[in-house]
Scaffold this motif. Structure first.
Motif, mmCIF file in Angstrom:
data_model
loop_
_atom_site.group_PDB
_atom_site.id
_atom_site.type_symbol
_atom_site.label_atom_id
_atom_site.label_comp_id
_atom_site.label_asym_id
_atom_site.label_seq_id
_atom_site.Cartn_x
_atom_site.Cartn_y
_atom_site.Cartn_z
ATOM 1 N N THR A 60 0.755 -1.122 0.098
ATOM 2 C CA THR A 60 -0.025 -0.019 -0.179
ATOM 3 C C THR A 60 0.865 1.267 0.055
ATOM 4 O OG1 THR A 60 -1.748 -1.306 1.234
ATOM 5 C CG2 THR A 60 -1.870 1.255 1.108
ATOM 6 N N LEU A 61 0.609 2.249 -0.797
ATOM 7 C CA LEU A 61 1.403 3.639 -0.868
ATOM 8 C C LEU A 61 0.568 4.580 0.118
ATOM 9 C CD1 LEU A 61 1.645 3.716 -4.846
ATOM 10 C CD2 LEU A 61 3.623 3.044 -3.023
ATOM 11 N N LEU A 62 1.395 5.241 0.701
ATOM 12 C CA LEU A 62 1.200 6.188 1.621
ATOM 13 C C LEU A 62 1.847 7.407 1.409
ATOM 14 C CD1 LEU A 62 0.976 3.956 4.799
ATOM 15 C CD2 LEU A 62 -1.196 4.941 3.678
ATOM 16 N N PRO A 63 1.309 8.455 2.038
ATOM 17 C CA PRO A 63 2.305 9.659 2.119
ATOM 18 C C PRO A 63 3.456 9.534 3.101
ATOM 19 C CG PRO A 63 0.005 10.273 2.767
ATOM 20 C CD PRO A 63 -0.085 9.027 2.490
ATOM 21 N N GLY A 64 4.469 10.357 2.615
ATOM 22 C CA GLY A 64 5.584 10.118 3.743
ATOM 23 C C GLY A 64 5.059 10.534 5.201
ATOM 24 N N LEU A 65 5.580 10.021 6.245
ATOM 25 C CA LEU A 65 5.082 10.080 7.530
ATOM 26 C C LEU A 65 5.627 11.445 8.045
ATOM 27 C CD1 LEU A 65 5.428 6.481 8.473
ATOM 28 C CD2 LEU A 65 3.298 7.649 7.773
ATOM 29 N N PHE A 66 5.141 12.017 9.072
ATOM 30 C CA PHE A 66 5.463 13.026 9.933
ATOM 31 C C PHE A 66 5.616 12.595 11.378
ATOM 32 C CE2 PHE A 66 4.845 16.794 7.126
ATOM 33 C CZ PHE A 66 4.190 16.300 5.901
ATOM 34 N N ASP A 67 6.655 13.213 12.047
ATOM 35 C CA ASP A 67 6.867 12.884 13.473
ATOM 36 C C ASP A 67 7.111 14.325 13.947
ATOM 37 O OD1 ASP A 67 7.387 12.628 16.026
ATOM 38 O OD2 ASP A 67 8.339 10.505 15.697
ATOM 39 N N MET A 68 6.127 14.908 14.778
ATOM 40 C CA MET A 68 6.131 16.194 15.023
ATOM 41 C C MET A 68 6.866 16.321 16.415
ATOM 42 S SD MET A 68 4.490 18.115 12.876
ATOM 43 C CE MET A 68 5.861 17.153 12.012
ATOM 44 N N HIS A 69 7.767 15.524 16.977
ATOM 45 C CA HIS A 69 8.518 15.705 18.022
ATOM 46 C C HIS A 69 9.638 14.652 18.135
ATOM 47 C CE1 HIS A 69 8.446 17.304 22.599
ATOM 48 N NE2 HIS A 69 9.730 16.547 22.369
ATOM 49 N N VAL A 70 10.711 15.135 17.751
ATOM 50 C CA VAL A 70 11.900 14.286 17.790
ATOM 51 C C VAL A 70 12.998 14.964 18.359
ATOM 52 C CG1 VAL A 70 11.121 12.666 15.908
ATOM 53 C CG2 VAL A 70 12.656 14.489 15.390
ATOM 54 N N ASN A 317 -7.731 18.184 17.575
ATOM 55 C CA ASN A 317 -6.880 17.806 16.606
ATOM 56 C C ASN A 317 -5.692 17.017 17.181
ATOM 57 O OD1 ASN A 317 -8.506 19.593 14.956
ATOM 58 N ND2 ASN A 317 -7.362 21.393 15.550
ATOM 59 N N MET A 318 -5.504 16.153 16.489
ATOM 60 C CA MET A 318 -4.244 15.284 16.825
ATOM 61 C C MET A 318 -2.889 15.199 15.813
ATOM 62 S SD MET A 318 -5.217 14.375 20.154
ATOM 63 C CE MET A 318 -4.395 12.918 20.787
ATOM 64 N N VAL A 319 -1.754 15.150 16.222
ATOM 65 C CA VAL A 319 -0.706 14.754 15.612
ATOM 66 C C VAL A 319 -0.010 13.718 15.732
ATOM 67 C CG1 VAL A 319 -0.412 16.918 14.309
ATOM 68 C CG2 VAL A 319 0.768 16.632 16.523
ATOM 69 N N PHE A 320 1.055 13.278 15.211
ATOM 70 C CA PHE A 320 1.918 12.430 15.461
ATOM 71 C C PHE A 320 3.038 12.889 16.198
ATOM 72 C CE2 PHE A 320 4.989 9.015 15.324
ATOM 73 C CZ PHE A 320 4.327 7.665 15.371
ATOM 74 N N LEU A 347 -7.238 4.776 10.412
ATOM 75 C CA LEU A 347 -7.201 5.920 9.615
ATOM 76 C C LEU A 347 -6.816 7.245 10.429
ATOM 77 C CD1 LEU A 347 -7.722 7.262 6.909
ATOM 78 C CD2 LEU A 347 -9.989 7.676 7.666
ATOM 79 N N GLN A 348 -7.383 7.249 11.739
ATOM 80 C CA GLN A 348 -7.096 8.599 12.627
ATOM 81 C C GLN A 348 -5.603 8.623 12.739
ATOM 82 O OE1 GLN A 348 -10.216 7.517 15.598
ATOM 83 N NE2 GLN A 348 -10.996 9.705 15.088
ATOM 84 N N ALA A 349 -5.017 7.565 13.123
ATOM 85 C CA ALA A 349 -3.597 7.508 13.390
ATOM 86 C C ALA A 349 -2.851 7.799 12.330
ATOM 87 C CB ALA A 349 -3.145 5.992 13.890
ATOM 88 N N LEU A 350 -3.059 7.429 11.058
ATOM 89 C CA LEU A 350 -2.364 7.681 9.816
ATOM 90 C C LEU A 350 -2.700 9.205 9.620
ATOM 91 C CD1 LEU A 350 -3.406 4.317 7.662
ATOM 92 C CD2 LEU A 350 -1.165 5.187 9.129
ATOM 93 N N ILE A 355 -1.805 14.233 7.174
ATOM 94 C CA ILE A 355 -2.310 15.531 6.780
ATOM 95 C C ILE A 355 -2.376 16.358 7.884
ATOM 96 C CG2 ILE A 355 -4.613 14.620 7.082
ATOM 97 C CD1 ILE A 355 -3.414 17.105 4.406
ATOM 98 N N ASN A 356 -2.752 15.882 9.108
ATOM 99 C CA ASN A 356 -2.974 16.857 10.355
ATOM 100 C C ASN A 356 -1.439 17.435 10.565
ATOM 101 O OD1 ASN A 356 -5.190 15.469 10.435
ATOM 102 N ND2 ASN A 356 -5.146 14.832 12.418
ATOM 103 N N SER A 357 -0.309 16.639 10.647
ATOM 104 C CA SER A 357 0.898 17.170 10.893
ATOM 105 C C SER A 357 1.433 18.236 9.954
ATOM 106 C CB SER A 357 2.031 15.983 10.933
ATOM 107 O OG SER A 357 1.700 15.305 12.069
ATOM 108 N N ALA A 358 0.866 18.021 8.421
ATOM 109 C CA ALA A 358 1.292 19.034 7.516
ATOM 110 C C ALA A 358 0.467 20.034 7.695
ATOM 111 C CB ALA A 358 0.994 18.356 6.214
ATOM 112 N N THR A 359 -0.644 19.918 8.278
ATOM 113 C CA THR A 359 -1.598 21.475 8.556
ATOM 114 C C THR A 359 -0.855 22.070 9.582
ATOM 115 O OG1 THR A 359 -3.452 20.237 7.539
ATOM 116 C CG2 THR A 359 -3.828 22.024 8.770
#
Ligand code: ARG
Length: 410
Positions: A60-70, A317-320, A347-350, A355-359
């Motif tokens: 399955t293809l997905l958009p590249g992932l975001f981690d908002m806290h590293v 609103n949740m981000v990863f 889906l919410q986790a993804l 998209i939430n992190s990008a926003t």
């Protein structure tokens, strides 16, 4: 299409539209140079003969992932007093290895929230220049905080007079420190609004910075067109940060109904590192985490997970955000299954990690979903993550900016 462009064609079992939650299957994604030009049901005739074709059967293809806290310049095996041996240049070199691991785990964008000596900016720029592989880094430089707070360094006595770079007390000193970080090139501001687990002598439940200081800090950041992240475990600190207008709150361990209502009213994002506790409690002692910090973790971990469930249920609103660097870089994907276990659907986790992190980063027009016109940050996982979220721990193909960075398929 442009006849002179480099064309990449990805044929997979499916591609996820993270906005609608729908799977396109089978899917063909066409990339020209660094841009996605089409996402469609497979049509093998549609691409030029000189295109590079990658066959991703079973994927399955997905958009590249975001981690908002590293913390890419930090290491999970090096905590507490051991960390004092790490200079900023040494940390930057460690960051090179960690950036590579993070990218290989499918995370093509990260927010680096706190690095001594602006080592994160050096790493960001080296990746951008193509010197070393790694994710797109949105970097904060040194985190701001009060004297003796979680973002200060409290491991020395008064005789050593050690003060962390980001320490500033009072509204105008805080504004000056924001300006200084912006002068040196940060993308985002981080500050500590409460005590923390891993700092010496701070109370996780107690607020740090007065409301007046937080208001000044946030106003200054927004005036300059940047976003601001607040570290906060305790309820009062969370509420003050949300009322002051921060863009995201990190950790968010102790929530009450009013804090949730405030976050919903202000549109604040929560970035909750709910995998972290497992590593701290099992490996932390060996890594040099202070006994007092392990005590604090025992009180925080369970509460944070309960708060996560409440926040998800209430529709905040949740981000990863995972706090990578406290636990080993590259294990970021493990947090997905915990997010599902504690209340999100797959889906919410993804969405939190795309998209939430990008926003939150105000990059939703360029990143965060597989859509024509967006930058080609694309990953492949072996299976359907809407049915089995654990496939997110086995990313096999990573494309960033149209370039294949990682391909571990046999
Ligand atoms: N950097 C954070 C702090 O020191 C880590 C908190 C980890 N614990 C947790 N349950 N998320 O406060």
């Amino acid at each position: 299409g442009n006849a002179f462009a480099d064309t990449l064609v990805l044929n997979a079992d499916a591609a996820l539209d993270v906005k609608s939650g729908k799977l396109i299957r089978p899917a063909t994604v066409v990339v020209e140079d660094n841009t996605i030009v089409s996402v469609s049901r497979t049509n093998r005739k549609a691409h030029p003969q000189d295109a590079t074709v990658i066959d991703l059967a079973g994927h399955t293809l997905l958009p590249g992932l975001f981690d908002m806290h590293v913390h890419l310049t930090g290491d999970a095996q090096v905590h507490g007093y051991k960390r004092l041996q790490r200079t900023a240049p040494r940390s930057a070199i460690t960051g090179v290895r960690n950036a590579k691991r993070t990218l290989a785990a499918g995370f093509t964008s990260v927010r680096n929230l706190g690095a001594p000596g602006y080592a994160d900016l050096a790493l960001r720029d080296a990746i951008y220049d193509g010197d070393v592989p790694g994710p797109r880094i949105f970097a904060s430089g040194p985190a701001l905080g009060i004297t003796g707070g979680h973002c200060d360094n409290n491991l020395f006595t008064h005789e050593h007079k050690v003060v962390a770079t980001g320490v500033a007390d009072g509204p105008w000193a805080v504004r000056q420190k924001v300006r200084e970080n912006i002068k040196y090139g940060v993308d985002v501001i981080k500050f500590c609004a409460t005590g923390g687990v891993l700092s010496k002598g701070t109370k996780v439940g107690a607020q740090q910075y007065s409301f007046e200081e937080m208001q000044a800090l946030v106003a200054e950041v927004h005036l300059r067109g940047l976003t601001v992240a607040a570290h906060a475990h305790g309820t009062d600190g969370i509420k003050s940060a949300v009322r002051a207008g921060v863009d995201s709150v990190e950790h968010v361990s102790f929530l009450d109904d009013e804090a949730i209502a405030l976050a919903k009213k202000h549109g604040t994002y929560f970035s909750m590192d709910i995998y972290n506790t497992e590593y701290i409690l099992s490996e932390g002692e060996k890594a040099g985490i202070l006994p007092e910090s392990l005590d604090k973790e025992r009180k925080v971990g369970g509460m944070q997970r309960a708060s996560f469930s409440k926040a998800v249920k209430a529709g905040v609103n949740m981000v990863f955000g995972s706090d990578g660097g406290v636990y080993p870089h590259g294990q970021n994907g493990k947090q997905f299954s915990r997010m599902v276990k504690f209340g999100m659907n797959e889906l919410q986790a993804l969405q939190a990690a795309t998209i939430n992190s990008a926003t939150l980063l105000k990059m939703q027009d360029t990143l965060g979903s597989l859509e024509p016109g967006k930058l080609a940050d694309i990953i492949a996982v072996p299976g359907n993550p809407l049915e089995d979220i654990q496939v997110m721990e086995s990313v096999t193909l990573v494309i960033k900016d149209g370039k294949v960075e990682v391909d571990t398929r046999q």
